[in-house]
Design an enzyme around this catalytic site. Structure first.
Site, PDB file in Angstrom:
ATOM      1  N   LYS A  85     -13.163   7.523   7.134  1.00 32.33           N
ATOM      2  CA  LYS A  85     -12.586   8.419   6.128  1.00 32.33           C
ATOM      3  C   LYS A  85     -13.570   8.483   4.973  1.00 32.33           C
ATOM      4  O   LYS A  85     -13.842   7.465   4.311  1.00 32.33           O
ATOM      5  CB  LYS A  85     -11.226   7.912   5.644  1.00 32.33           C
ATOM      6  CG  LYS A  85     -10.643   8.760   4.523  1.00 32.33           C
ATOM      7  CD  LYS A  85      -9.336   8.195   3.975  1.00 32.33           C
ATOM      8  CE  LYS A  85      -8.825   9.073   2.829  1.00 32.33           C
ATOM      9  NZ  LYS A  85      -7.573   8.557   2.230  1.00 32.33           N
ATOM     10  N   SER A 138      -4.783   4.088  -0.540  1.00 26.14           N
ATOM     11  CA  SER A 138      -4.801   4.179  -2.000  1.00 26.14           C
ATOM     12  C   SER A 138      -3.611   4.979  -2.506  1.00 26.14           C
ATOM     13  O   SER A 138      -3.031   4.678  -3.552  1.00 26.14           O
ATOM     14  CB  SER A 138      -6.102   4.844  -2.457  1.00 26.14           C
ATOM     15  OG  SER A 138      -7.220   4.177  -1.936  1.00 26.14           O
ATOM     16  N   ASN A 139      -3.231   6.020  -1.771  1.00 25.21           N
ATOM     17  CA  ASN A 139      -2.093   6.840  -2.158  1.00 25.21           C
ATOM     18  C   ASN A 139      -0.771   6.085  -2.000  1.00 25.21           C
ATOM     19  O   ASN A 139       0.235   6.456  -2.602  1.00 25.21           O
ATOM     20  CB  ASN A 139      -2.065   8.105  -1.293  1.00 25.21           C
ATOM     21  CG  ASN A 139      -1.464   9.286  -2.012  1.00 25.21           C
ATOM     22  OD1 ASN A 139      -2.008   9.753  -3.000  1.00 25.21           O
ATOM     23  ND2 ASN A 139      -0.345   9.786  -1.517  1.00 25.21           N
TER      24      ASN A 139
END
Length: 342
Positions: free
Chosen positions: A195, A67-68
């Site tokens: 995660k 996502s980053n």
């Protein structure tokens, strides 16, 4: 350093299907941003500089296209170029005396077929693991059995990389996997970790207590590194570690050394800064790159449209500067200590 176009493919797959997958070591894993040139192409030199910087800081592993990393903004060609750039830097710069560096590629899609294809492409580019969100587009039609079949089918494919489950409800239309389902999936020999960006430390504790040996249980943000470590978690996969990798790694080190008050104090500072990163997302992390690494990294602060960079002097930019000032000072001190100890 060679450009990715000059690289030959890895001599053999990093994790053949007929061999046990690489176990993810405990530690700090960094979901890297995507960097772009002025003409909106993948910035290979910036990607490689940042990879080398993180390796020098002693991070355990690297995540690309999470996502980053603006994965949803990248083409297949761009994804491959970024992975190859990171792989090339690891090949040249990593200290492999402590073992190989895991290179985890985001490979999320809504269908089993497309997810396997993304895994195959990431494997060919040199990635060692795949980070996979649960499918969420048809959330209202799916139950946990459907989600289990999705992950088990991917993990069982000869083309797929070892799988790390990415439990991030905000990025999966609200799909939140509970500890019962995650423990079922953890029994698959090629599903090797999770995660937890859901922030549920109770779930983290249950998984750490009951998952099979070698199954990586990591928090998905830096504001609960200490909490996760206390209950037996194995590390963090945190966007803030792009800016403060040494501070993130220092928290469990202090705890393991019995310096609990110092670990708690550092976690407080990291949590303050991470709240700024959580509120501003990858745009805020990118905006902070020149703050932490100097004005030469100004180009790294630019996201891809439809997003625009946070301009210096704006309220949001000033909020990042204020909110991360304490962590910046700590990270600089830790970097100076590391340089002095060499």
């Amino acid at each position: 350093m060679d450009s990715p176009s000059q690289l030959s493919p890895p001599a053999s797959p990093s994790d053949p299907i007929d061999q046990p997958p690489m176990v993810l070591p405990r530690g700090v894993y960094v979901p890297m941003p995507a960097f772009f040139t002025a003409d909106d192409e993948i910035d290979i030199p910036a990607t490689q500089r940042h990879t080398a910087r993180l390796l020098a800081a002693g991070v355990t592993g690297l995540v690309i296209h999470g996502s980053n990393g603006e994965a949803v903004h990248l083409s297949s060609r761009e994804r491959r170029a970024a992975i190859e750039a990171v792989v090339d830097t690891v090949r040249h710069d990593a200290d492999l005396a402590h073992g190989p560096v895991p290179i985890i590629a985001g490979c999320s899609a809504q269908s089993v077929r497309e997810t396997i294809a993304l895994c195959r492409e990431a494997r060919e580019a040199g990635a060692t693991h795949a980070l996979v969100l649960p499918p969420g587009y048809y959330r209202g039609l799916m139950n946990h059995e459907d989600i289990a079949r999705y992950y088990e089918a991917i993990a069982s494919s000869p083309s797929a990389l070892p799988i790390i489950i990415y439990n991030f409800p905000a990025a999966a239309n609200g799909v939140d996997l509970n500890s019962d389902l995650l423990l079922r999936l953890a029994a698959h020999p090629r599903i090797v970790g999770v995660k937890l960006t859901c922030g549920n430390t109770g779930k983290l504790a249950r998984l750490a207590a009951s998952a099979p040996p070698g199954f990586f249980v990591g928090g998905g943000s830096a504001d609960f590194i200490l909490q996760g470590h206390i209950v037996g978690g194995h590390g963090t996969i945190s966007g803030l570690a792009n800016l403060a990798p040494r501070a993130c790694a220092r928290i469990p080190e202090l705890f393991d050394a019995g310096r609990i008050a110092e670990a708690r104090s550092l976690q407080h500072e990291v949590a303050k800064a991470d709240w700024v990163a959580i509120k501003t997302g990858f745009i805020g992390v990118k905006a902070a790159m020149p703050m932490f690494y100097g004005p030469s990294e100004a180009s790294c602060a630019v996201p891809r449209l439809p997003f625009t960079r946070l301009e210096e002097g704006s309220e949001a930019f000033d909020g990042i500067r204020r909110g991360m000032a304490g962590l910046l000072e700590i990270e600089r001190r830790l970097a100076a200590e590391a340089a002095g100890g060499k």
